[in-house]
Design a protein around this motif. Sequence first.
Motif, short mmCIF file in Angstrom:
data_model
loop_
_atom_site.label_atom_id
_atom_site.label_comp_id
_atom_site.label_asym_id
_atom_site.label_seq_id
_atom_site.Cartn_x
_atom_site.Cartn_y
_atom_site.Cartn_z
N ASN A 1 -10.11 0.71 -2.59
CA ASN A 1 -8.85 1.31 -3.04
C ASN A 1 -9.06 1.87 -4.44
O ASN A 1 -10.00 1.50 -5.15
N CYS A 2 -8.15 2.75 -4.85
CA CYS A 2 -8.22 3.36 -6.17
C CYS A 2 -6.82 3.70 -6.63
O CYS A 2 -6.00 4.19 -5.84
N ALA B 1 -8.49 10.80 -8.65
CA ALA B 1 -7.41 10.17 -9.42
C ALA B 1 -7.36 10.73 -10.84
O ALA B 1 -6.27 11.02 -11.37
N ARG C 1 -5.80 14.24 -10.66
CA ARG C 1 -4.37 14.21 -10.42
C ARG C 1 -3.58 13.89 -11.69
O ARG C 1 -2.45 14.36 -11.88
N SER D 1 -6.50 6.41 6.97
CA SER D 1 -6.09 7.12 5.75
C SER D 1 -7.30 7.68 5.01
O SER D 1 -7.22 7.98 3.82
N MET E 1 -13.24 8.91 -5.27
CA MET E 1 -11.89 8.39 -5.47
C MET E 1 -11.51 8.45 -6.95
O MET E 1 -10.40 8.86 -7.31
N ARG F 1 -2.57 7.35 -6.59
CA ARG F 1 -2.97 6.28 -5.69
C ARG F 1 -3.30 6.84 -4.32
O ARG F 1 -3.06 8.03 -4.03
N PHE F 2 -3.86 6.00 -3.48
CA PHE F 2 -4.21 6.35 -2.10
C PHE F 2 -3.56 5.33 -1.18
O PHE F 2 -3.33 4.18 -1.59
N GLU G 1 -18.49 7.52 -2.61
CA GLU G 1 -17.08 7.27 -2.29
C GLU G 1 -16.33 6.74 -3.50
O GLU G 1 -15.21 7.16 -3.80
N ASP H 1 0.80 -1.22 0.00
CA ASP H 1 0.00 0.00 0.00
C ASP H 1 0.84 1.28 0.00
O ASP H 1 0.37 2.33 -0.43
N ALA I 1 -4.92 3.70 1.26
CA ALA I 1 -5.88 2.59 1.41
C ALA I 1 -5.59 1.75 2.65
O ALA I 1 -5.55 0.52 2.59
N ASP J 1 -10.37 6.33 4.42
CA ASP J 1 -11.18 5.44 3.60
C ASP J 1 -12.52 5.13 4.27
O ASP J 1 -12.62 5.04 5.49
#
Length: 323
Positions: free
Chosen positions: A128-129, A244, A247, A148, A240, A140-141, A236, A78, A143, A150
């Motif tokens: 996650n993403c 992404a 970014r 964090s 995410m 990314r995150f 959610e 992660d 996760a 989530d």
Amino acid sequence: MGLTASVLAIDAGNSKTDVAVVAADGEVLATARGDGFRPPAVGVGPAVDALADTVTRAYDAAGVTSADHVSACLANADLPVEEEQLAAALHARAWGASVTVRNDTFAILRAGAAEPRGVAVVCGAGINCVGMRPDGRTARFPALGRISGDWGGGWGLAEEALWHAARAEDGRGGPTALARTLPAHFRLPSMPALIEALHLGRIADARRHELTPVLFSTATAGDATARAIVARLAEEVTTMAVVALTRLDLLAEETPVLLGGGVLTAGHTLLDDAVRESLSARAPKATALVVRARPVLGAALLGLDGVGAGGEAQDRVRAHFEE
């Protein structure tokens, strides 16, 4: 010296590991399946030891002893420091001349995308993403759960459903059919009985994930509280994906948003429709696609990307797994 393949692809999740040995022309020489990959529970060394049996079986079946490149998409990778630790451990095994370790969400992304470009959101036990562009940029995150930022995933949805049902039972919250449907799943008469069974271990914690489908069926039946939980998950997932895309400067471009994991591939119409509606409003050029291909396909394609394989090789490995 033994024979060498082009790519050793590893997709290692919490519950199972898939390995594929791929030739330079995209032919899948062998595959193998093994147990889950859980470094946080057993440590990096023992977790990689557990991979060794699966890799050895695949290499033996393929008639090779190593690969030019190891493409490993691993659960629990992660953070960058975790990727570095795992890459070092895999490199020490000498399974390939070079090693790349990524989080396993990247395997879902690459399995569903025609090129290494897009965003993937995975909702299984957790959420996650990740996103990537052909030039190597990624988003990314961490996760890591609530610490964090989530929210979601099958485990989180089950806990949220239990929270609302418990409060409905004792009067702290509004009424919801979850107070009846959750205990009924375990053949119990009431929420107090379910709470006691969970607290005292008569129902194992691991079985809480069974309540996620109950949440969705209750929502489909029209319960307002259950529907609100599903709507929050859709937001959610969309949030995410949009972050992404932003970014990576992809928000204004036609880009696939790949959806994977047990919750997002289960065919929950209420959730699917809400995700597409929300994504259409916030990222009109994005296209949501459900990925049902085995993630090891994505690990193999990323490996072929890494060794500069052409489109014919990639088409061949994709055809193998999609058939």
